[in-house]
Scaffold this active site. Sequence first.
Site, PDB file in Angstrom:
ATOM      1  N   ARG A  77      47.354  39.202  42.398  1.00 18.27           N
ATOM      2  CA  ARG A  77      48.664  38.823  42.275  1.00 18.27           C
ATOM      3  C   ARG A  77      48.784  37.095  42.791  1.00 18.27           C
ATOM      4  NH1 ARG A  77      51.115  42.730  46.420  1.00 18.27           N
ATOM      5  NH2 ARG A  77      50.328  44.987  45.425  1.00 18.27           N
TER       6      ARG A  77
ATOM      7  N   GLU B 113      41.653  46.324  49.354  1.00 19.54           N
ATOM      8  CA  GLU B 113      42.049  46.414  48.007  1.00 19.54           C
ATOM      9  C   GLU B 113      42.927  45.108  47.935  1.00 19.54           C
ATOM     10  OE1 GLU B 113      45.500  49.193  46.796  1.00 19.54           O
ATOM     11  OE2 GLU B 113      46.278  47.142  45.816  1.00 19.54           O
TER      12      GLU B 113
ATOM     13  N   LYS C 235      45.854  56.774  42.888  1.00 20.35           N
ATOM     14  CA  LYS C 235      46.568  55.749  43.950  1.00 20.35           C
ATOM     15  C   LYS C 235      48.130  56.501  44.108  1.00 20.35           C
ATOM     16  CE  LYS C 235      48.563  51.472  45.080  1.00 20.35           C
ATOM     17  NZ  LYS C 235      48.230  49.936  45.098  1.00 20.35           N
TER      18      LYS C 235
END
Length: 222
Positions: A50, A46, A135
Amino acid sequence: MKNALPQELQDEIGRAGVIAVLEIEDEKNAVPAAKALLEGGITAIELALRTPASVPSIGLIAGQVPQMFIGIGTVIEPGQAAMLKKQAGVKFAVSPGINAQIVREALEAGLPFAPGIATPSDIELAISLGCKTLKFFPAEGMGGLDFLKNINAPYNHLGLKYIPLGGISPENLADYAKFPAVLAVGGSWIANKELQKAQDWKEISKRAKAAKETWESIRGKA
Ligand code: 3PG
């Protein structure tokens, strides 16, 4: 019930079992980190959106480590789903929370999507938007596996699948793996920013191997 994440992708994530969260600060570390993970048997990431290095890193990993199954995390802004759909190699995306606009954009773009959930209300919103693979974040912060079992109970008949992230560690991984509604687990400890900065690829491979072995000790080899 349809799923915003097609069955074959869900199966692929389930076979991977452990997903390494990669927050990449320096794109030159993207390929060595991905190779180190593969070396240790981790086949899915993943990659968190960011850092400025995140988008260039997608292309680098997709081009140079094509065996890696690339998921993108922290998809929280309008327009990102369409942008990601155009990036070669992106297989799916996730978000820490659930935002109806972002989920709809992912569905429109044809980007397989697993939104984050942390409450029954989040789960019901996810169901209403056509999401069955979720998730669970922040897993340990919310109360861990017991909490997940409790919030899943009213929806168990729907066959929802969860990917717990947030506080997963070598110590609690096996417990999560024992719960059948858990599709896979993930976390940043395997290839965290410090290990990337130190370019400690051996340690990343070691942690990857240990995590994968723990997962397989419960679920068997895919
Ligand atoms: C994520 O983006 O899913 C989280 O950063 C993962 O949580 P962790 O850092 O506790 O593994």
